[in-house]
Design an enzyme around this catalytic site. Structure first.
Site, PDB file in Angstrom:
ATOM      1  N   GLY A 235       4.005   1.235  -2.588  1.00 24.68           N
ATOM      2  CA  GLY A 235       3.909   1.269  -4.035  1.00 24.68           C
ATOM      3  C   GLY A 235       2.537   1.654  -4.534  1.00 24.68           C
ATOM      4  O   GLY A 235       1.588   1.836  -3.763  1.00 24.68           O
ATOM      5  N   ASP A 236       2.443   1.785  -5.845  1.00 27.45           N
ATOM      6  CA  ASP A 236       1.213   2.146  -6.552  1.00 27.45           C
ATOM      7  C   ASP A 236       0.795   0.949  -7.381  1.00 27.45           C
ATOM      8  O   ASP A 236       1.488   0.558  -8.326  1.00 27.45           O
ATOM      9  CB  ASP A 236       1.487   3.362  -7.442  1.00 27.45           C
ATOM     10  CG  ASP A 236       0.299   3.735  -8.321  1.00 27.45           C
ATOM     11  OD1 ASP A 236      -0.776   3.115  -8.184  1.00 27.45           O
ATOM     12  OD2 ASP A 236       0.462   4.643  -9.155  1.00 27.45           O
ATOM     13  N   PHE A 237      -0.348   0.350  -7.044  1.00 25.84           N
ATOM     14  CA  PHE A 237      -0.726  -0.890  -7.739  1.00 25.84           C
ATOM     15  C   PHE A 237      -1.114  -0.681  -9.200  1.00 25.84           C
ATOM     16  O   PHE A 237      -1.278  -1.639  -9.944  1.00 25.84           O
ATOM     17  CB  PHE A 237      -1.794  -1.685  -6.979  1.00 25.84           C
ATOM     18  CG  PHE A 237      -3.065  -0.946  -6.608  1.00 25.84           C
ATOM     19  CD1 PHE A 237      -3.864  -0.335  -7.550  1.00 25.84           C
ATOM     20  CD2 PHE A 237      -3.483  -0.924  -5.276  1.00 25.84           C
ATOM     21  CE1 PHE A 237      -5.047   0.289  -7.204  1.00 25.84           C
ATOM     22  CE2 PHE A 237      -4.670  -0.291  -4.906  1.00 25.84           C
ATOM     23  CZ  PHE A 237      -5.454   0.318  -5.875  1.00 25.84           C
TER      24      PHE A 237
ATOM     25  N   HIS B 264     -13.921  -2.845  -6.857  1.00 24.51           N
ATOM     26  CA  HIS B 264     -15.206  -2.127  -6.948  1.00 24.51           C
ATOM     27  C   HIS B 264     -15.029  -0.610  -6.936  1.00 24.51           C
ATOM     28  O   HIS B 264     -15.953   0.126  -7.265  1.00 24.51           O
ATOM     29  CB  HIS B 264     -16.178  -2.598  -5.868  1.00 24.51           C
ATOM     30  CG  HIS B 264     -15.900  -2.057  -4.491  1.00 24.51           C
ATOM     31  ND1 HIS B 264     -16.866  -2.032  -3.516  1.00 24.51           N
ATOM     32  CD2 HIS B 264     -14.770  -1.553  -3.917  1.00 24.51           C
ATOM     33  CE1 HIS B 264     -16.347  -1.520  -2.403  1.00 24.51           C
ATOM     34  NE2 HIS B 264     -15.088  -1.226  -2.625  1.00 24.51           N
TER      35      HIS B 264
ATOM     36  N   ASP C  88       0.857  -1.183   0.000  1.00 23.44           N
ATOM     37  CA  ASP C  88       0.000   0.000   0.000  1.00 23.44           C
ATOM     38  C   ASP C  88       0.895   1.235   0.000  1.00 23.44           C
ATOM     39  O   ASP C  88       2.126   1.129  -0.059  1.00 23.44           O
ATOM     40  CB  ASP C  88      -0.934  -0.003   1.215  1.00 23.44           C
ATOM     41  CG  ASP C  88      -2.299   0.610   0.899  1.00 23.44           C
ATOM     42  OD1 ASP C  88      -2.336   1.704   0.286  1.00 23.44           O
ATOM     43  OD2 ASP C  88      -3.332   0.009   1.260  1.00 23.44           O
TER      44      ASP C  88
END
Length: 361
Positions: free
Chosen positions: A252-254, A271, A227
């Site tokens: 990190g950035d997913f 969602h 995250d």
């Protein structure tokens, strides 16, 4: 809303319409329909009352037993007459009950309104009724006419961009989401047959509640909590010595990449996002999976037909405040396919969420 509540509403609507038409004619049926719809339109005042009671901590002061509104008002620093009016409405939905002496007591259904119990829903209620959710919900017409989220109309930027600029909103969201997720984590971890060994990556895993339960139940597994750094700073895993040395945090950035692993967990993530964004994320997961690995999307699966289900309400929240949506099994099948995955099975849990399993196609 429970399934029983949904059925009750349906039965009331049926009585208001078809039943009245047979008994008293078309005009009587329309009067009954109007009364029913007006009553439904007033329904927004119940979550408003629930939020007010949660914010002033009424339930904590009912833990010791029934109390008069004046006693509760003195304890909470509120106006006794107005507090009584709020409690009276909550009593109609079984959150509290009023006795013949005018004392209010917390019911079994209302216990999680307390802040001092496991799985307290108090902060989750605060999140779900926060202005960032409540305001856009009042602008659903904008979503229909413009085909776009109402959040940007009210706040001038996308939902998660607003988080980055507003620490209050971010705190309300992350703490509320943790409270909403906590009761789900153990049942979800128990519902799936995780591998004996390997690495589980909880993508966008927040404070780590789900990863904690998975590692507790599966002592041969290691974990990665993935995250943003400011979210990871609030993790709960550091406090649990029984999993020490078996997990690592990773910032990190997913949407850029995800860590390599044998199982990727995506709980209440897809969602939030539109299909194209989800395909990007799932594509990263597919490429980062080790041989034989699996992607587990942990989201509500919208049932067909008129069956009441929490996902159908949450779907409107996604529409109003975010760019995502709740999805059917067919939707997930198509989404996985676009990302090079195959939906292998859907496993219901005792919560509103299901485990949607994907493998490399």
């Amino acid at each position: 809303m429970s399934d029983d509540d949904g059925r009750a509403i349906g039965e009331r609507a049926e009585a208001a319409g078809a039943g009245q038409a047979g008994a008293g004619g078309h005009e009587e049926a329309l009067r009954a329909s109007a009364a029913f719809l007006i009553d439904e339109a007033l329904g927004f005042l119940f979550p408003a009352a629930l939020r007010a009671a949660a914010e002033v901590g009424v339930a904590d002061h009912l833990a010791a037993g029934p109390a008069l509104p004046a006693e509760l008002a003195a304890a909470t620093g509120t106006d006794a007459r107005n507090l009584h009016r709020v409690l009276r409405l909550l009593a109609t939905r079984g959150i509290v009950t009023e006795d013949e002496q005018g004392r209010f007591a917390l019911t079994g259904a209302g216990q999680a309104l307390r802040s001092d119990v496991p799985h307290s829903a108090r902060t989750a209620i605060g999140m779900l009724t926060d202005r960032t959710m409540w305001g856009p919900a009042g602008e659903l017409t904008h979503c229909l006419t413009e085909g776009a989220t109402a959040f940007e109309k009210l706040f001038g930027m996308p939902f998660f961009d607003h988080f980055a600029k507003d620490e209050r909103t971010a705190a309300v969201f992350h703490v509320g989401m943790a409270a909403m997720s906590d009761p789900e984590n153990a049942p979800i971890a128990a519902a799936y047959d995780f591998p004996v060994s390997g690495t589980v990556v909880d993508i966008g895993g927040g404070h780590g509640g789900l990863l904690l339960e998975v590692l507790r139940r599966n002592p041969g597994l290691e974990g990665v909590l993935y995250d943003r750094s400011h979210v990871l700073a609030g993790n709960r895993l550091d406090a649990h010595g029984e999993i020490a040395g078996r997990w690592t945090p990773q910032d990190g950035d997913f949407f850029s990449s995800v860590p390599s692993g044998d199982v990727h967990l995506l709980k209440r993530i897809t969602h939030d996002w539109d299909d194209d964004s989800c395909v990007t994320l799932l594509g990263h997961c597919r490429r980062a999976l080790r041989p034989g690995g699996r992607v587990l999307v942990l989201d509500a699966v919208v049932p067909p037909g008129n069956v009441p289900h929490q996902s159908k309400a949450l779907d409107l929240m996604m529409m109003a405040s975010l760019t995502g949506r709740e999805r059917t099994e067919t939707d997930f099948t198509e989404l996985f396919g676009r990302a090079g995955l195959r939906l292998s099975r859907v496993i219901p849990t005792s919560t509103v969420l299901s485990v949607v399993e994907g493998v490399v196609a």
